[in-house]
Write an enzyme that holds these catalytic residues in place. Structure first.
Site, mmCIF file in Angstrom:
data_model
loop_
_atom_site.group_PDB
_atom_site.id
_atom_site.type_symbol
_atom_site.label_atom_id
_atom_site.label_comp_id
_atom_site.label_asym_id
_atom_site.label_seq_id
_atom_site.Cartn_x
_atom_site.Cartn_y
_atom_site.Cartn_z
ATOM 1 N N ARG B 51 1.117 -1.326 0.481
ATOM 2 C CA ARG B 51 0.380 -0.123 -0.405
ATOM 3 C C ARG B 51 0.940 1.370 -0.217
ATOM 4 N NH1 ARG B 51 -5.099 -1.839 2.625
ATOM 5 N NH2 ARG B 51 -3.991 -4.431 2.404
ATOM 6 N N THR B 52 1.878 1.145 0.926
ATOM 7 C CA THR B 52 2.660 2.745 0.701
ATOM 8 C C THR B 52 3.422 3.184 -0.206
ATOM 9 O OG1 THR B 52 2.978 1.898 3.320
ATOM 10 C CG2 THR B 52 4.692 3.323 2.610
ATOM 11 N N LYS B 80 22.633 -9.758 -1.233
ATOM 12 C CA LYS B 80 23.564 -10.317 -1.899
ATOM 13 C C LYS B 80 24.323 -8.865 -0.788
ATOM 14 C CE LYS B 80 22.569 -10.622 -6.521
ATOM 15 N NZ LYS B 80 22.563 -9.605 -7.092
ATOM 16 N N ARG B 101 11.798 2.549 2.583
ATOM 17 C CA ARG B 101 11.340 1.197 3.423
ATOM 18 C C ARG B 101 12.378 0.025 3.759
ATOM 19 N NH1 ARG B 101 6.073 1.300 5.513
ATOM 20 N NH2 ARG B 101 5.520 -0.653 6.463
ATOM 21 N N HIS B 129 7.113 6.542 10.568
ATOM 22 C CA HIS B 129 6.452 6.964 9.191
ATOM 23 C C HIS B 129 5.544 7.841 8.493
ATOM 24 C CE1 HIS B 129 4.705 5.068 6.081
ATOM 25 N NE2 HIS B 129 3.392 3.867 6.346
#
Ligand SMILES: [Zn+2]
Lengths: 140, 306
Positions: B51-52, B80, B101, B129
């Site tokens: 959603r974000t 990696k 994020r 957030h």
């Protein structure tokens, strides 16, 4: 007990009794070539007992490390047998690569090769805060 | 505004400016459809949050810009062993702005220390957030016409819910706010919010365990999800998760102009029957999230049309 006075070097005095070994390790004084004297449990008028460290060569001491371990320490710079400078250490505003964050959710636990930075959050309680996750650490 | 890491990095004036611009975009979207033409937003999602991410990408597209990025650590070089530090320096060569994020707290701050382009924190673990906080503020302002003189109820997991902590902090800067904190005793707000925000600023609040006894007093009801991973054992989760469910029955005693907010996604803490009630604002809230991100991207890129 007698320890020779030093002619050129540095004296860390008024160390809280028992903390000299930690300072020896955290400053990596074992890596020095010169003589280093650690004098423990010296009688002190001000503090009852104290430790002293004498380093027998010119040495640029990391005051932040000292301030973080023990802000009571005084530093004397000795040249040609005379004290040419006395420094008081303070709780440093910022600690770089001295503390490691203990918060398992902090980015510093996984990211390689970055500086671990703490800022002084509350001098009264000797509390530092990780700049990344903002977890607080009280130091003893 | 170079980076946005913590919602409290923004002054009240900066927030007012962003909300004003978001409202302006809502009123005249056509004026903004080419503002970011030729600009690229990179969405670096080291953990998935569909959603974000879609909200950021939709925001950039509606401004006429382009998007690139990755949406979980599995599909990127992060697995990696490439560091946040290297990733942002490389992506900063391709993109004009980065929304990031990451599951680890402080990762966007670390990125901001190295990035050649602005970083927007799109969520760092349980930490910050900021675009959710801006979304919540825009929603309250649009629904109520103001950000002060409100009685606001927060319901659910108030211990771990970062959106709740950030919104309490942000709203505490406005006048005449009163909080009613509805949660099981195990999930009350943490002490640092109580001491450093509510008590320090003398903000009236009360803590209760049941929604029914207070719902009639509320202007806003902010519902949150009780996350399974917050519990050490399944039995506690099962016992608590249904305690704070909002349904049409409980709503009968609420004010007629109550606004119900939820950061989404929900599990079952709001009955789907509530969705048809005009007091349910959470889908409008999700839409506001896109507009406030548009305002933020434009502002951070310095592209506000004169
Ligand atoms: Zn940390």
């Amino acid at each position: 007990m007698n320890i020779d006075s030093i002619y050129n070097g540095i004296v860390l005095d008024h160390i809280t009794a028992g903390k000299s070994m930690q300072i020896y390790q955290d400053l990596s004084l074992d890596k020095l070539d010169c003589s280093v004297a650690i004098i423990k449990n010296v009688k002190s008028r001000k503090r009852g007992r104290k430790d002293i460290i004498k380093i027998d060569q010119e040495y640029s001491v990391n005051l932040d490390v000292l301030g973080y371990i023990d802000p009571e320490i005084t530093v004397s710079i000795i040249k040609d047998g005379k004290t040419i400078e006395k420094k008081k250490v303070e709780l440093p505003e910022q600690l770089v690569n001295i503390l490691k964050c203990k918060n398992p959710r902090c980015i510093t636990t996984t990211e390689q090769g970055i500086d671990h930075i703490f800022r002084l959050a509350d001098p009264a309680t000797r509390t530092y805060r990780c700049i990344y996750c903002e977890e607080d650490r009280k130091i003893k | 505004m170079r980076h946005l890491i913590d919602p409290m990095d923004l002054s009240v004036e900066e927030i007012d400016g962003l909300l004003k611009l978001a409202n302006e975009i809502i009123a005249h979207p056509e004026k903004y459809s080419e503002v970011c033409h030729g600009k690229k937003l990179a969405t670096l999602f080291f953990e998935p949050s569909t959603r974000t991410r879609l909200s950021f990408e939709a925001a950039m597209m509606e401004l006429g810009g382009n998007v690139l990025g990755f949406s979980s650590a599995d599909s990127s070089s992060a697995t990696k062993g490439e560091s946040v530090h290297d990733t942002v320096q490389v992506v900063g060569c391709y993109a004009d702005i980065i929304a990031m994020r990451h599951p680890k707290e402080g990762a966007p701050l670390l990125a901001s220390l190295k990035s050649p382009v602005p970083i927007i924190n799109a969520g760092d673990g349980g930490h910050y957030h900021p675009t959710q906080t801006l979304t919540d503020l825009l929603t309250i302002q649009r629904e109520k016409g103001k950000l002060g003189n409100l009685t606001i109820g927060f319901c659910g997991d108030l211990m771990f819910g970062r959106t709740v902590h950030s919104l309490i902090k942000a709203l505490s800067r406005y006048d005449n706010i009163r909080y009613i904190l509805i949660s099981p005793p195990e999930l009350r707000i943490p002490d640092y919010i109580r001491v450093e925000i509510l008590e320090k600023k003398n903000i009236p609040y009360m803590e209760v365990e049941s929604m029914e006894q207070v719902i009639s007093e509320l202007d806003i009801l902010y519902m949150t999800r009780v996350q399974r991973e917050r519990f050490f054992n399944e039995a506690d989760y099962v016992r608590l998760k249904d305690t704070y469910i909002l349904d049409t029955d409980k709503l009968k005693s609420a004010k007629s102009d109550l606004s119900i907010l939820h950061p989404l996604p929900r599990v079952n803490e709001i009955s789907t029957k509530v969705d048809d009630d005009p007091r349910a604002c959470y889908f409008r809230q999700a839409l506001n999230g896109k507009y406030v991100r548009m305002a933020l991207i434009m502002t951070m890129l310095g592209l506000i049309p004169g």
